[in-house]
Write an enzyme that holds these catalytic residues in place. Structure first.
Site, PDB file in Angstrom:
ATOM      1  N   PRO A   1       0.810  -1.225   0.000  1.00 27.26           N
ATOM      2  CA  PRO A   1       0.000   0.000   0.000  1.00 27.26           C
ATOM      3  C   PRO A   1       0.839   1.269   0.000  1.00 27.26           C
ATOM      4  CG  PRO A   1      -0.972  -1.596   1.453  1.00 27.26           C
ATOM      5  CD  PRO A   1       0.336  -2.192   1.008  1.00 27.26           C
ATOM      6  N   CYS A   2       0.408   2.231  -0.843  1.00 28.01           N
ATOM      7  CA  CYS A   2       1.225   3.414  -1.074  1.00 28.01           C
ATOM      8  C   CYS A   2       0.650   4.689  -0.461  1.00 28.01           C
ATOM      9  CB  CYS A   2       1.404   3.631  -2.573  1.00 28.01           C
ATOM     10  SG  CYS A   2      -0.151   3.909  -3.468  1.00 28.01           S
ATOM     11  N   GLN A   3      -0.587   4.629   0.064  1.00 28.24           N
ATOM     12  CA  GLN A   3      -1.220   5.867   0.507  1.00 28.24           C
ATOM     13  C   GLN A   3      -0.399   6.607   1.554  1.00 28.24           C
ATOM     14  OE1 GLN A   3      -2.584   2.835   0.352  1.00 28.24           O
ATOM     15  NE2 GLN A   3      -4.790   2.875  -0.059  1.00 28.24           N
TER      16      GLN A   3
END
Length: 424
Positions: A116-118
């Site tokens: 996940p990059c958020q």
């Protein structure tokens, strides 16, 4: 021959998985024949990218929209989607493996994962490892810090440790490299797995350099197991004589063996307007009103490169064309009297290089096993690795495969053969 087994984490709708497997078509302007010499001649403006030797044997994502996009597509390609795709979080799967309640597949050659990059994106809160959300994407409660959404790379590392692949490939947003020492911490942690991994310094890939008409930048981590690499090969990689990152195929102005950047119009070739199309994904587009000064109120450059296709846009996906009153520049379409509208789901998928065989919109009705709404489709498309970018990575690694691992494999086979002779 599909002889290289891939375990995919944080798979989303399957952009990385499809790219690694190959066997799909893109507009001919997106493909440089000097890079992909094995491709067939263009037909109807499209080029077929042949299948590779990689096969996805395990995929995982907790997002329901991802599951509903992934399963039907890969099922149509002959994959037993029900047994291959897992919806539990990687944290829970690793815990079950450690408790003896679950087993990851064996003989894995490659592990991929766009963790996940958020929490690393410049468009987000940039909490990094200190994410306010847990591994199941809910607001963080009393869970340990290592189980937060921002620390899920740790659990990808655990899967690499369990399966001991020859190669792992991790993907994230460009913002990760500018967030303190996050990049160095991740590289250091992956180097310590098993007998050690040669983690090539992470590299930011700019998708237009690979034929994708979209200003998308992604940081890629590539690690190779020292268990299988010869010392000579390690020296060649560390000295730069061998580059495991794919060579670029396009540049802004072309030249030498490179093609000019592809354009949005190339990707959207032959798409009918929503009211004339029979494709549900082309019929659906956001009706959010024009609101100048906020994100997503711009028109894609039809004869240029689109901005990044975003997952989190709250309806404010970019415009296919704005009206003249709102500054529209796509005069070829405006002169035909075509109305102002935002990008359709299919247009976003095309810009991301997904083939039309992905049914990104399936109405919820009787007989539809995996319904998928337009809002859910926008989300998984924006989250995805462009399949063409993944194909560049896979094709290049496969071209080096025997050079990287062939000698070790031959030695191993000779040892086993000698043992068999002794037993006989």
């Amino acid at each position: 021959m599909k002889n290289k087994r891939v375990l995919s984490l944080f798979s989303g709708c399957g952009g990385m998985d499809l790219g690694f497997e190959g066997g799909f078509s893109v507009a001919e302007e997106l493909v440089n024949p000097e890079v992909f010499r094995h491709c067939s001649n263009p037909e109807n403006g499209m080029v077929y990218l042949p299948e590779t030797g990689f096969q996805t044997v395990f995929a995982n994502d907790i997002l329901r929209y991802a599951e509903t996009a992934w399963k039907p597509f890969f099922q149509n390609r002959g994959v037993d989607s029900e047994s291959v795709f897992h919806t539990e979080s990687v944290v829970d799967l690793v815990k079950k493996h450690e408790a003896g309640e679950f087993q990851f597949p064996t003989d894995i050659d490659v592990v991929t994962g766009g963790f996940p990059c958020q929490d690393f994106s410049v468009a987000g809160k940039r909490n990094g490892f200190n994410s306010h959300k847990c591994h199941q994407n809910d607001i963080n409660g009393d869970i340990p810090a290592k189980e937060s959404r921002g620390s899920l790379y740790i659990w990808m590392r655990k899967v690499v440790e369990i399966t001991r692949p020859k190669v792992f490939i991790a993907e994230n947003v460009k913002g990760l490299v500018s967030l303190g020492d996050v990049k160095q911490i991740i590289e250091r942690d992956f180097r310590r797995i098993d007998q050690g991994y040669l983690v090539v310094p992470a590299k930011v890939l700019f998708t237009p350099d690979y034929g994708i008409p979209q200003r998308r930048e992604r940081v890629i981590f590539i690690g190779l197991s020292r268990r299988y690499l010869s010392p000579a090969m390690v020296d060649q990689i560390e000295s730069g004589l061998i580059d495991v990152y794919p060579p670029v195929s396009h540049s802004e102005n072309g030249g030498e063996s490179l093609l000019p950047y592809s354009q949005v119009r190339h990707a959207l070739r032959d798409l009918l307007e929503p009211e004339r199309s029979e494709d549900p994904a082309q019929q659906k587009f956001s009706k959010a009103k024009y609101c100048p000064g906020t994100q997503g109120q711009t028109e894609v450059a039809y004869e240029g490169i689109a901005p990044t296709i975003r997952a989190e846009h709250h309806g404010n996906i970019e415009y296919r064309r704005l009206s003249r009153e709102n500054g529209g520049k796509n005069l070829k379409e405006l002169d035909k009297g075509l109305p102002e509208r935002r990008l359709t789901v299919r247009e976003c998928a095309r810009i991301q290089t997904f083939p039309d065989s992905y049914e990104f919109v399936r109405p919820k009705k009787k007989g539809v096993e995996y319904p998928l709404s337009a809002s859910g489709a926008y989300k998984v498309i924006g989250n995805a690795v462009p399949p063409l970018l993944a194909y560049h990575i896979a094709h290049h690694i496969e071209s080096l495969w025997n050079e990287l691992f062939g000698e070790i494999r031959q030695i191993t086979e000779e040892v086993h053969e000698g043992e068999a002779l002794q037993i006989a």
